[in-house]
Design a protein around this motif. Structure first.
Motif, PDB file in Angstrom:
ATOM      1  N   LEU A  67       0.834  -1.208   0.000  1.00 19.08           N
ATOM      2  CA  LEU A  67       0.000   0.000   0.000  1.00 19.08           C
ATOM      3  C   LEU A  67       0.871   1.262   0.000  1.00 19.08           C
ATOM      4  O   LEU A  67       0.651   2.197  -0.773  1.00 19.08           O
ATOM      5  CB  LEU A  67      -0.830  -0.088   1.282  1.00 19.08           C
ATOM      6  N   VAL A  68       1.899   1.269   0.848  1.00 21.16           N
ATOM      7  CA  VAL A  68       2.765   2.449   0.943  1.00 21.16           C
ATOM      8  C   VAL A  68       3.674   2.552  -0.288  1.00 21.16           C
ATOM      9  O   VAL A  68       3.842   3.645  -0.842  1.00 21.16           O
ATOM     10  CB  VAL A  68       3.605   2.431   2.238  1.00 21.16           C
ATOM     11  N   VAL A  69       4.205   1.428  -0.723  1.00 17.91           N
ATOM     12  CA  VAL A  69       5.095   1.464  -1.891  1.00 17.91           C
ATOM     13  C   VAL A  69       4.324   1.995  -3.112  1.00 17.91           C
ATOM     14  O   VAL A  69       4.827   2.833  -3.864  1.00 17.91           O
ATOM     15  CB  VAL A  69       5.725   0.068  -2.149  1.00 17.91           C
ATOM     16  N   ASP A  70       3.081   1.550  -3.285  1.00 19.19           N
ATOM     17  CA  ASP A  70       2.253   2.071  -4.390  1.00 19.19           C
ATOM     18  C   ASP A  70       2.032   3.572  -4.241  1.00 19.19           C
ATOM     19  O   ASP A  70       2.106   4.326  -5.206  1.00 19.19           O
ATOM     20  CB  ASP A  70       0.854   1.413  -4.387  1.00 19.19           C
ATOM     21  N   ARG A  71       1.777   3.981  -2.997  1.00 21.29           N
ATOM     22  CA  ARG A  71       1.461   5.395  -2.755  1.00 21.29           C
ATOM     23  C   ARG A  71       2.660   6.298  -3.083  1.00 21.29           C
ATOM     24  O   ARG A  71       2.492   7.344  -3.711  1.00 21.29           O
ATOM     25  CB  ARG A  71       1.018   5.566  -1.292  1.00 21.29           C
ATOM     26  N   VAL A  72       3.876   5.891  -2.666  1.00 23.22           N
ATOM     27  CA  VAL A  72       5.041   6.765  -2.901  1.00 23.22           C
ATOM     28  C   VAL A  72       5.474   6.759  -4.374  1.00 23.22           C
ATOM     29  O   VAL A  72       6.292   7.567  -4.781  1.00 23.22           O
ATOM     30  CB  VAL A  72       6.250   6.442  -1.976  1.00 23.22           C
ATOM     31  N   ASN A  73       4.889   5.849  -5.152  1.00 21.19           N
ATOM     32  CA  ASN A  73       5.170   5.826  -6.577  1.00 21.19           C
ATOM     33  C   ASN A  73       4.244   6.737  -7.374  1.00 21.19           C
ATOM     34  O   ASN A  73       4.392   6.859  -8.587  1.00 21.19           O
ATOM     35  CB  ASN A  73       5.041   4.401  -7.114  1.00 21.19           C
TER      36      ASN A  73
END
Ligand code: AP5
Ligand code: MG
Length: 214
Positions: A67-73
């Protein structure tokens, strides 16, 4: 500028992250806020997260990391971002570092807001959160203009389910066991900065801008 906020539950991560996001014009990414929005909207993720959150436990790493990795991308993160409530375990920190490395990026600062446990329970019982926009206040330290009404959007203010004193004690125990090791992790990486979180919230912010620059 990529920043991680560290600190016990109630240390003031959300309060300071919002101010940092506004001043440096970067997104504020709070995993707690993302879960609460999912709970409010009745999503599958929200249903799963709620069972852990209500007990003061951490949501399993596998529900958080992607969830976070997608968001920071996402596009709005190209100038940086402030992470609030993530990472919270060593495996989360390692997964974040790995994802950043693959994009040829690295974290700039991990800011630890230091507040002793004694101050925390008292702070949490006075916190109020807006059901609509998620803005947070404190009945003594950061009151709204009109009691029970959000200054930002006019929404209703509530005490969070996990802010009951017995759940706060559990969250503190979980913090010491699973999240505090991140202080050594980021010290070793050379990016840890510690600020005193017991002073007035404007003074905490001054200490932070002293680190990040004007
Ligand atoms: P989350 O929402 O992140 O909760 P938390 O870390 O427990 O932190 P809080 O939001 O309670 O505190 P804060 O540090 O943001 O303090 P605030 O600024 O509001 O997470 C909730 C749950 O979601 C977790 O328990 C877990 O289950 C799950 N979760 C989230 N992320 C996860 C992850 N990565 N992995 C696994 N599970 C995850 O301030 C507190 C109060 O104090 C406010 O009322 C404020 O007005 C007041 N205040 C702030 N600063 C000051 C000051 N200097 N002086 C006086 N009062 C102040
Ligand atoms: Mg918060």
């Amino acid at each position: 500028m990529k920043i991680i906020m560290l600190g016990a539950p109630g240390a003031g991560k959300g309060t300071q992250a919002k101010k940092i996001a506004a001043k440096y014009e970067i997104p504020h990414i709070s995993t707690g806020d993302i879960f609460r929005a999912n709970i409010k909207n009745g999503t599958e993720l929200g249903k799963k997260a709620k069972t852990y959150m209500d007990q003061g436990l951490l949501v399993p790493d596998e529900l958080v990391v992607d969830l976070v990795v997608d968001r920071v991308n996402q596009d709005d993160c190209t100038k940086g971002y402030v992470l609030d409530g993530f990472p919270r375990t060593i495996p989360q920190a390692e997964a974040l570092d790995k994802a950043l490395e693959s994009m040829d990026q690295k974290m700039d600062y991990a800011i630890d807001i230091n507040v002793p446990d004694e101050n925390i329970v008292n702070r949490m019982s006075g916190r109020r959160a807006c059901v609509d926009c998620g803005a947070t206040y404190h009945i003594v330290h950061a009151p709204t203009k009109e009691e029970g009404i959000c200054d930002n959007c006019g929404g209703e203010l509530i005490l969070r389910d996990d802010d009951k004193p017995e759940t706060v004690q559990k969250r503190l125990a979980v913090y010491h066991e699973q999240t505090q090791p991140l202080i050594d992790y980021y010290t070793e990486k050379g990016i840890l900065k510690t600020v005193d979180g017991t002073v007035d919230l404007e003074d905490v912010f001054k200490a932070i801008t002293g680190i990040l620059g004007e």
